[in-house]
Design a protein around this motif. Sequence first.
Motif, PDB file in Angstrom:
ATOM      1  N   SER A 186       0.833  -1.209   0.000  1.00  0.00           N
ATOM      2  CA  SER A 186       0.000   0.000   0.000  1.00  0.00           C
ATOM      3  C   SER A 186       0.861   1.251   0.000  1.00  0.00           C
ATOM      4  O   SER A 186       0.516   2.261  -0.646  1.00  0.00           O
ATOM      5  N   ARG A 187       1.975   1.226   0.716  1.00  0.00           N
ATOM      6  CA  ARG A 187       2.881   2.375   0.705  1.00  0.00           C
ATOM      7  C   ARG A 187       3.512   2.536  -0.675  1.00  0.00           C
ATOM      8  O   ARG A 187       3.698   3.663  -1.164  1.00  0.00           O
TER       9      ARG A 187
ATOM     10  N   THR B 136       0.847   4.089  -2.949  1.00  0.00           N
ATOM     11  CA  THR B 136       0.692   5.525  -2.726  1.00  0.00           C
ATOM     12  C   THR B 136       1.808   6.310  -3.408  1.00  0.00           C
ATOM     13  O   THR B 136       1.563   7.356  -4.031  1.00  0.00           O
ATOM     14  N   GLN B 137       3.030   5.802  -3.312  1.00  0.00           N
ATOM     15  CA  GLN B 137       4.145   6.496  -3.971  1.00  0.00           C
ATOM     16  C   GLN B 137       3.966   6.494  -5.487  1.00  0.00           C
ATOM     17  O   GLN B 137       4.195   7.517  -6.152  1.00  0.00           O
TER      18      GLN B 137
ATOM     19  N   GLY C  94       1.318   8.879  -6.775  1.00  0.00           N
ATOM     20  CA  GLY C  94       1.821  10.248  -6.777  1.00  0.00           C
ATOM     21  C   GLY C  94       2.724  10.543  -7.954  1.00  0.00           C
ATOM     22  O   GLY C  94       2.970  11.713  -8.281  1.00  0.00           O
TER      23      GLY C  94
ATOM     24  N   PRO D 213      -5.384   1.992  -0.427  1.00  0.00           N
ATOM     25  CA  PRO D 213      -5.331   3.460  -0.498  1.00  0.00           C
ATOM     26  C   PRO D 213      -6.251   4.004  -1.581  1.00  0.00           C
ATOM     27  O   PRO D 213      -6.515   3.345  -2.597  1.00  0.00           O
ATOM     28  N   GLU D 214      -6.734   5.215  -1.375  1.00  0.00           N
ATOM     29  CA  GLU D 214      -7.597   5.850  -2.363  1.00  0.00           C
ATOM     30  C   GLU D 214      -6.846   5.996  -3.678  1.00  0.00           C
ATOM     31  O   GLU D 214      -5.676   6.382  -3.706  1.00  0.00           O
TER      32      GLU D 214
END
Length: 285
Positions: A16-17, A20-21, A24, A40-41
């Motif tokens: 999940s991390r 997210t990266q 982005g 994550p969204e």
Amino acid sequence: MSAPSVLIAGCGDVGSRLATQLLGQGWRVHGLRRSIARLPEGVVGVAGDLFAEQRPDTWPSGPLDYLVYCAAATDHDEAGYRAAYVEGLRHVLSWLRQSGQRPRRLLFVSSSSVYVQQAGEWVDETSPAEAEGYSGRLMLEAEQMALDSGIPATRVRLTGIYGPGREWLLTQVRRGYRVVVEPPLYANRIHVDDAAGLLAFLLQADRAGQALEDCYIGVDDAPAPLAEVVGWLREYLGVTEWAEDASVRRTGSKRCSNARARALGWAPRYPSFREGYAAILEGRC
């Protein structure tokens, strides 16, 4: 250039991390896990079970540029590890073939447990990986499956992951944990955000046309004796009492090198346990 797509199979904490990266950075991210409500969204959820042979109904229909296999064992025994790392990867590779998809690269998230060095030796990607315990042996079996998959594959052997929600050592130190000073028991760590960051870095490097090796070790810059880590945490936390007898770890003592990843241009955000644990304790991560 269209946005690159990636499927993260086993999209838990590290996955999940990573998602997210990548979001982005403009990637299209699919995350496979049992409970997609926890993704994550922005992640396209793929509700599925890595332990089942049936391909998930929501499996992506279009091309996938990358696959990151980032599973975690539900049961920490030999059967649990085989299900998570060997059989789970076998299922995902089968689902790719069924769907006519061939990613340009597979990242298989592995573990430094494949190394059994015990005398404080420095270890890199060329060091012998001669695992004796079932966890390391099954990791090596799964790694070989990735290499034999027909997809260009890179193994990422992560060391001890710590971070928010992974605070076992902090808890033990607060309870008076004491460890053997001599001989030094070297420990290797990587902050969870740096673990995800290394995976993201490798994906971006491959996309940019950089040649990747088939293996990288994920570790910070400063493997340290466990007694040194415990001593620093005691001082930081203000712990003044600890156990009379020292505990002895039964795992190996080795120092893992991140020189290969650094040579490619990666650098950890948290270069040692000091920066990483300070960030956790100050609520900055």
